[in-house]
Write an enzyme that holds these catalytic residues in place. Structure first.
Site, PDB file in Angstrom:
ATOM      1  N   HIS A  82       0.856  -1.206   0.000  1.00 45.38           N
ATOM      2  CA  HIS A  82       0.000   0.000   0.000  1.00 45.38           C
ATOM      3  C   HIS A  82       0.884   1.245   0.000  1.00 45.38           C
ATOM      4  O   HIS A  82       0.684   2.160  -0.798  1.00 45.38           O
ATOM      5  CB  HIS A  82      -0.931  -0.008   1.213  1.00 45.38           C
ATOM      6  N   ASP A 111       6.917  21.753 -26.429  1.00 46.41           N
ATOM      7  CA  ASP A 111       6.844  20.408 -25.845  1.00 46.41           C
ATOM      8  C   ASP A 111       7.919  20.332 -24.761  1.00 46.41           C
ATOM      9  O   ASP A 111       8.571  21.330 -24.459  1.00 46.41           O
ATOM     10  CB  ASP A 111       7.087  19.337 -26.923  1.00 46.41           C
ATOM     11  N   TRP A 147       7.038   0.087   3.868  1.00 50.36           N
ATOM     12  CA  TRP A 147       7.554   0.741   2.661  1.00 50.36           C
ATOM     13  C   TRP A 147       8.958   1.267   2.894  1.00 50.36           C
ATOM     14  O   TRP A 147       9.679   1.544   1.937  1.00 50.36           O
ATOM     15  CB  TRP A 147       6.620   1.857   2.199  1.00 50.36           C
ATOM     16  N   SER A 174      12.856   6.182 -14.058  1.00 55.25           N
ATOM     17  CA  SER A 174      11.792   6.979 -14.661  1.00 55.25           C
ATOM     18  C   SER A 174      11.775   8.386 -14.070  1.00 55.25           C
ATOM     19  O   SER A 174      11.675   9.378 -14.789  1.00 55.25           O
ATOM     20  CB  SER A 174      10.456   6.264 -14.445  1.00 55.25           C
ATOM     21  N   SER A 175      11.897   8.464 -12.740  1.00 54.46           N
ATOM     22  CA  SER A 175      11.860   9.773 -12.083  1.00 54.46           C
ATOM     23  C   SER A 175      13.031  10.641 -12.524  1.00 54.46           C
ATOM     24  O   SER A 175      12.877  11.846 -12.733  1.00 54.46           O
ATOM     25  CB  SER A 175      11.938   9.636 -10.567  1.00 54.46           C
ATOM     26  N   HIS A 258      13.174  11.925   3.389  1.00 57.18           N
ATOM     27  CA  HIS A 258      12.576  13.196   3.761  1.00 57.18           C
ATOM     28  C   HIS A 258      12.445  14.147   2.575  1.00 57.18           C
ATOM     29  O   HIS A 258      11.374  14.700   2.369  1.00 57.18           O
ATOM     30  CB  HIS A 258      13.239  13.859   4.961  1.00 57.18           C
ATOM     31  N   GLU A 260      11.944  13.187  -0.280  1.00 58.46           N
ATOM     32  CA  GLU A 260      10.836  12.565  -1.009  1.00 58.46           C
ATOM     33  C   GLU A 260       9.488  13.150  -0.571  1.00 58.46           C
ATOM     34  O   GLU A 260       8.601  13.381  -1.381  1.00 58.46           O
ATOM     35  CB  GLU A 260      10.859  11.042  -0.770  1.00 58.46           C
ATOM     36  N   TYR A 262       8.918  16.096   0.370  1.00 55.77           N
ATOM     37  CA  TYR A 262       8.736  17.405  -0.252  1.00 55.77           C
ATOM     38  C   TYR A 262       8.623  17.286  -1.760  1.00 55.77           C
ATOM     39  O   TYR A 262       7.993  18.118  -2.408  1.00 55.77           O
ATOM     40  CB  TYR A 262       9.869  18.343   0.171  1.00 55.77           C
ATOM     41  N   SER A 273      -1.139  27.177  -5.521  1.00 53.12           N
ATOM     42  CA  SER A 273      -0.792  28.569  -5.815  1.00 53.12           C
ATOM     43  C   SER A 273      -1.347  29.038  -7.153  1.00 53.12           C
ATOM     44  O   SER A 273      -1.343  30.233  -7.436  1.00 53.12           O
ATOM     45  CB  SER A 273       0.730  28.757  -5.806  1.00 53.12           C
ATOM     46  N   HIS A 307      14.895  13.038  12.065  1.00 51.83           N
ATOM     47  CA  HIS A 307      13.718  13.138  12.955  1.00 51.83           C
ATOM     48  C   HIS A 307      12.797  11.930  12.772  1.00 51.83           C
ATOM     49  O   HIS A 307      11.844  11.777  13.525  1.00 51.83           O
ATOM     50  CB  HIS A 307      12.963  14.466  12.769  1.00 51.83           C
ATOM     51  N   HIS A 308      13.077  11.102  11.769  1.00 47.10           N
ATOM     52  CA  HIS A 308      12.346   9.832  11.645  1.00 47.10           C
ATOM     53  C   HIS A 308      12.966   8.767  12.552  1.00 47.10           C
ATOM     54  O   HIS A 308      12.503   7.646  12.573  1.00 47.10           O
ATOM     55  CB  HIS A 308      12.385   9.336  10.202  1.00 47.10           C
ATOM     56  N   THR A 333       6.945  27.130   5.768  1.00 53.42           N
ATOM     57  CA  THR A 333       5.643  26.524   5.483  1.00 53.42           C
ATOM     58  C   THR A 333       4.522  27.433   5.966  1.00 53.42           C
ATOM     59  O   THR A 333       3.514  27.640   5.276  1.00 53.42           O
ATOM     60  CB  THR A 333       5.528  25.141   6.146  1.00 53.42           C
ATOM     61  N   LYS A 336       4.009  30.270   3.643  1.00 51.79           N
ATOM     62  CA  LYS A 336       3.198  29.894   2.488  1.00 51.79           C
ATOM     63  C   LYS A 336       1.711  29.957   2.819  1.00 51.79           C
ATOM     64  O   LYS A 336       0.905  30.492   2.056  1.00 51.79           O
ATOM     65  CB  LYS A 336       3.562  28.486   2.027  1.00 51.79           C
ATOM     66  N   ARG A 455       1.779   1.159  14.928  1.00 49.73           N
ATOM     67  CA  ARG A 455       1.342   0.968  13.546  1.00 49.73           C
ATOM     68  C   ARG A 455       1.782  -0.412  13.076  1.00 49.73           C
ATOM     69  O   ARG A 455       2.551  -1.087  13.737  1.00 49.73           O
ATOM     70  CB  ARG A 455       1.940   2.062  12.658  1.00 49.73           C
TER      71      ARG A 455
END
Lengths: 531, 164, 382
Positions: A82, A111, A147, A174-175, A258, A260, A262, A273, A307-308, A333, A336, A455
């Protein structure tokens, strides 16, 4: 531009048909940024459904204590897949789809810079998706490691783990190709007069996101490759018995992980925006500060990864450094948020579906941001690490942040893409159903987490039963609501009302001001002049 | 659509010069300077390789090859894109001579035509349509940095001016 | 107010009603949990008050910010005829709303810093307990202070029948263990964590403690329980199939009760100590082995010996269980690299391993007739 060519006696409609292929071959061979954008979006929606079904399996098992539907092993496979499918298969491709559709039109380019490579970077995705799903049918099933794929649990998994590793490599390739394309396009293909500081914010957020991707993807590729060699080739990068360090894996993973986060949320900021000024009929407040805030978030994202990992046992200076750095992210943040509010302030607001989703985003993303602040505080995080509080937090950011924004963006640009309008009433129903069921699933999980429910457990102690029941009911409601979304989009494409060239009164980027609806297959082959 | 036509980039048709002669510069649209592109590349390459090197020092050297491949790939992409950034065609009519200067990556070639015998022809149609500057025995493609429609306009405009 | 808005609202109300109905239907014997568990240490209390302090700030900011947004939504709507202003930047405002959050964050980070430092200070402890994570149980060794030398394995005591719905669930469903950790009240206990196989995480919400247990590394944390009672938690780092079934239970007792418990425990250990030189009969070994099997092996290999292939292979008819006995003993002692098969050499004594191997070789369809003696196991230990 067919009408123009027509003046000179050329075949009318030439531009709306493509290179001699039709049917499926058209889609396989296409190098057109609009076709590829469409492919990305449909792929993303398909994966969203697949990942969604896995979420429903999880929530069904957790409806009541005890093991009813799946065994714990399969439950772990569900949570793992998931997560991977939603992050890499649904959310990221969705925003790459937006990038493909919008960046060339918004900067006045014909293009993407490398059209052929653009085709490859999409067509890698179905293979990666297939590898992920095939892993379920391998001996031992899909990996049940979460994950995050922490070592050394990964070493115990069956061959499905290797399939997943290959899938991640392909997704990464791909990315990277997508990012190279986006960076080159934005830097080099802007129309005359379209200076960097005149670009729509969506292009800015994607430019920064592409940079983040380029900087962080090799780290993920390295991490999973080392996992692979630890599994099969006797290396000991993460194996303590051979002189390695399992915690090193976590450092590497989150150094990618991390940014990722963002990578997922910055393009969402870009979409918001565009939408909020359009429905406020007022220019975006503080454009320059929005650009700087986005860049600062991106830079900070590289110095907060641990921090993870507050519970791995870092020295006290480490805990404190990462705590301070993380809380600092709240500053840009918040800026924003305030900019968006100031954009709405004294505007002339209307509340069509895209605006509703954008406001839903502001409201729920703020909740996700605040729970993030609580989690950033190392002392408090000790209580909440790896509990449902974390699950609630990142779903507020990922679902209400990224997914709601993707919905907002699709409702916003669908008229431009297809030339047809969706049903506004059904769109609003979709919004309110999503909003209510989303909170039903995830708001209660804050309480579960505070009370200490870990979890990734398939069964739980009795005191957590009520909140889990509510959460599960919400999950099924949310899942069903998304079928309504599919219906709305298909209905709009097949039989929606004709959309105006400038469907939204307040929209001001090039695709609205300079192009008809639907946008022609080839647009801006000669760049417009931006004053 | 009318408004759209008026949005054609003016500088591409800036016929300069007085009297019977003119000078026309046709450039690719490139929104970043080669130096800017180098900065953009240097920044990302330094960050990516720096991060990979730091992990290599910590024992996770397998990040490094991936970072290397990626930085090379990005470099190739930028080079492919940037090599032609400065390409241009200059078409000059002066002193009774028609001069065409074609700059392509790092070579500059000059072609001289007799304006009295030169004319512009349209070859092909629709997508892939080209315009050629022709005089007996010679032919040179021009207007490659323009969209088809702009090429047609250029062909008409040049023919008109050559006939004057 | 158009028709579409009316019907959207109506759908919303339906969904809300469904939610409330679910809430009512979901009523269980347990009161709803809204917050952290009641604190039983000073640090947990500090975390409580930090959390409350931060939440109070958050609620104020949230209502402030969204008050502004909702005011704007109601006052500045086009349907009210509001015309859009055209301002789009103001440097002063930007600076103000960058500096204010910064000040608030400093106001939050400062008190948290003190707690972080306190959490990390494991010096001057009165006793030390080493916690080892195994798939899927906890090993406890009292290595310093009163009770030194006590050592046991603690695992889930909830019967499989309750988990699989064949029996009513007890009060402490999934939060009960066979051997509880016992510590004296008011004493600073240092916890060392490590693991034998994969990463686990040992923590108790009531103590404000959570520390990953990492194979090959020793990490530490500490707590000083202030209230007598029994505190329950679970492993919080995904560690494989039975991750959800390895609870942590700590009983905090008075100093006198602790001394009594230590004495009892020492006597029990002496009585239980197996003599590795003794020779047992096949039936004795099988009976003892069944107990060991039920405690350690059944989660994967199942009571039927059929396992859950392919991840967890069957023992009934397996090559290992019917092949050379030394290979079988070694597999139990050392585990199998690259699979979930753990090394039991450190968790079980020679007699237990001899018994469980004997049981596996003489149960279900396996009929080797061999009785493995503890001495054989001892000989194979490295």
């Amino acid at each position: 531009m067919s009408a123009v060519l027509d003046d000179h006696g050329h075949d009318h409609g030439h531009d709306d048909h493509h290179h001699g292929y039709s049917g499926i071959m058209r889609w396989i061979t296409t190098t057109n940024h609009k076709d590829i954008g469409t492919l990305y979006l449909w792929f993303s929606f398909t994966m969203f459904m697949v990942g969604g079904v896995m979420a429903l399996v999880i929530r069904a098992e957790l409806f009541t204590p005890g093991l009813q539907i799946v065994n714990p092993d399969f439950f772990n496979q569900m949570t793992t897949m998931h997560g991977l499918i939603m992050v890499f298969g649904a959310i990221m491709p969705a925003f790459v789809g937006f990038a493909n559709w919008l960046i060339p039109m918004q900067i006045g380019a014909p293009d993407m810079a490398f059209a052929r490579m653009n085709n490859w970077s999409f067509w890698l995705l179905p293979f990666a998706g297939a590898l992920l799903i095939i892993s379920f049918f391998m001996p031992g099933g899909a990996p049940g490691v979460g994950w995050t794929m922490y070592a050394p649990l990964t070493v115990q998994m069956g061959i499905g783990m290797d399939f997943t590793i290959f899938a991640i490599h392909i997704l990464g390739m791909s990315s990277i190709m997508g990012s190279i394309n986006i960076v080159t396009t934005v830097l080099n293909m802007r129309a005359p007069g379209m200076t960097l500081m005149k670009m729509p914010l969506f292009c800015w957020t994607w430019l920064i996101t592409a940079y983040l991707l380029i900087a962080s993807m090799p780290v993920l590729a390295g991490a999973v490759t080392m996992t692979l060699t630890d599994r099969h080739f006797g290396t000991s990068f993460f194996n303590a018995a051979g002189g390695g360090d399992p915690v090193l894996y976590q450092h590497i993973f989150w150094f990618f992980g991390h940014p990722e986060v963002y990578i997922i949320i910055l393009p969402a900021f870009g979409v918001i925006s565009q939408i909020i000024p359009a429905f406020s009929r007022k220019p975006l407040f503080g454009y320059a500060s929005m650009v700087y805030a986005t860049a600062s978030i991106a830079i900070l994202s590289f110095i907060v990864w641990a921090h993870h990992m507050y519970t791995v046992g870092m020295p006290v200076t480490g805990q404190l450094f990462f705590m301070y750095a993380t809380t600092l992210i709240a500053v840009p943040t918040a800026a924003k948020m305030f900019n968006w509010l100031a954009t709405m302030w004294r505007g002339s607001l209307t509340f069509e579906t895209p605006m509703l989703f954008a406001l839903g985003f502001l409201f729920l993303f703020a909740i996700g941001g605040f729970s993030g602040l609580v989690l950033a505080l190392a002392a408090v995080d000790i209580q909440l690490q790896d509990t449902y509080y974390v699950v609630a937090h990142f779903h507020y950011v990922m679902v209400a942040g990224a997914l709601f924004t993707a919905f907002a963006g699709i409702y916003f640009w669908l008229p431009k893409w297809t030339g047809r309008m969706y049903n506004e009433t059904l769109g609003k129903v979709h919004f309110w159903l999503s909003m209510i069921f989303f909170n039903m699933i995830f708001f209660v999980q804050h309480f579960l987490g505070l009370a200490g429910m870990p979890r990734r457990i398939p069964d739980y102690p009795l005191q957590f039963e009520t909140w889990n029941k509510i959460s599960s009911i919400g999950a099924f409601g949310f899942g069903l609501s998304q079928l309504l979304f599919l219906y709305i989009v298909v209905k709009a494409i097949t039989s929606g009302e004709k959309a105006a060239d400038k469907q939204w009164e307040g929209a001001d980027s090039l695709e609205w001001t300079h192009l008809p609806s639907p946008a022609p297959y080839h647009s801006f082959e000669t760049p417009p002049v931006v004053k | 659509m009318k408004g759209w036509i008026q949005e054609l980039p003016r500088q591409e048709f800036a016929f300069q010069g007085r009297g019977p002669g003119f000078s026309l510069l046709l450039k690719r649209n490139c929104s970043i300077s080669p130096a800017g592109l180098m900065w953009a590349y240097g920044a990302i390459a330094a960050v990516t390789l720096g991060v990979a090197a730091a992990f290599a020092v910590l024992g996770a050297w397998m990040v490094l090859p991936f970072a290397g491949i990626e930085v090379v790939a990005l470099g190739i992409a930028f080079a492919m894109n940037g090599r032609h950034a400065a390409d241009y065609e200059r078409i000059q009519l002066a002193g009774g001579r028609l001069l065409v200067e074609v700059c392509e990556s790092d070579s500059v070639r000059r072609h001289e035509f007799n304006p009295a015998r030169a004319s512009v022809m349209v070859a092909g149609a629709g997508h892939g349509m080209r315009i050629m500057l022709e005089s007996p025995g010679r032919s040179l493609e021009i207007g490659r940095h323009l969209h088809e429609r702009a090429r047609l306009e250029l062909a008409g405009e040049l023919n008109r001016r050559l006939r004057n | 107010m158009s028709m579409q808005q009316v019907s959207a609202r109506k759908m919303g109300r339906w969904a809300l009603a469904a939610g409330l109905l679910a809430l009512a239907a979901a009523g269980s014997a347990h009161a709803l949990e809204w917050n952290l568990q009641p604190a039983a240490t000073k640090i947990a209390e500090d975390i409580h008050s930090l959390h409350e302090y931060v939440m109070a700030l958050i609620v104020v900011i949230f209502f402030g910010v969204f008050g502004v947004m909702f005011y704007s939504i109601f006052a500045h709507r086009k349907s009210n005829g509001h015309k859009a202003a055209n301002f789009h930047e103001n440097t002063t405002v930007e600076i103000v709303w960058t500096v204010i959050p910064l000040l608030i964050l400093i106001g939050i980070a400062w008190p948290v810093t003190k707690t972080v430092i306190a959490q990390k200070d494991t010096s001057n402890s009165d006793m030390t307990i080493k916690v080892t994570g195994y798939q899927w149980k906890w090993g406890y060794d009292y290595i310093k202070g009163e009770g030194e030398g006590i050592s046991f394995v603690s695992q889930l005591a909830t019967p499989r029948d309750q988990i699989e719905g064949r029996a009513a669930k007890g009060e402490h469903y999934l939060l009960e263990v066979d051997n509880e950790v016992v510590v004296p009240v008011g004493k600073k206990v240092r916890i060392l964590t490590t693991a034998a196989d994969v990463i686990h995480s040992w923590g108790l919400n009531a103590f404000g403690v959570k520390q990953d247990a990492i194979p090959g590394f020793v990490r530490d944390t500490h707590f000083t329980a202030t209230k007598i009672g029994t505190y329950r938690g679970q492993c919080v780092e995904l560690c494989g199939k039975e991750h959800g079934f390895m609870p942590i239970v700590v009983r905090v007792v008075s100093a006198e009760d602790y001394t009594k418990w230590v004495d009892g425990e020492k006597k029990k250990m002496a009585a239980l100590a197996d003599d590795p030189t003794k020779t047992y009969t096949l039936d004795e070994l099988k009976a003892r082995g069944e107990k060991t099997y039920t405690a350690n092996c059944v989660a994967c290999h199942q009571a039927t010996g059929k396992g859950m292939p392919p991840a967890f292979p069957p023992l009934d008819g397996s090559k290992i269980a019917l092949g050379p006995k030394d290979a079988h003993i070694l597999q139990v002692l050392n585990g199998k690299a690259g699979t979930a098969m753990a090394a039991f050499g450190k968790q079980l004594n020679d007699t237990e391993i001899a018994a469980v191997v004997t049981y596996e070789r003489n149960s279900w369809g396996n009929k080797t007739g061999e009785a493995i003696q503890p001495a054989e196991v001892k000989a194979l230990r490295k």
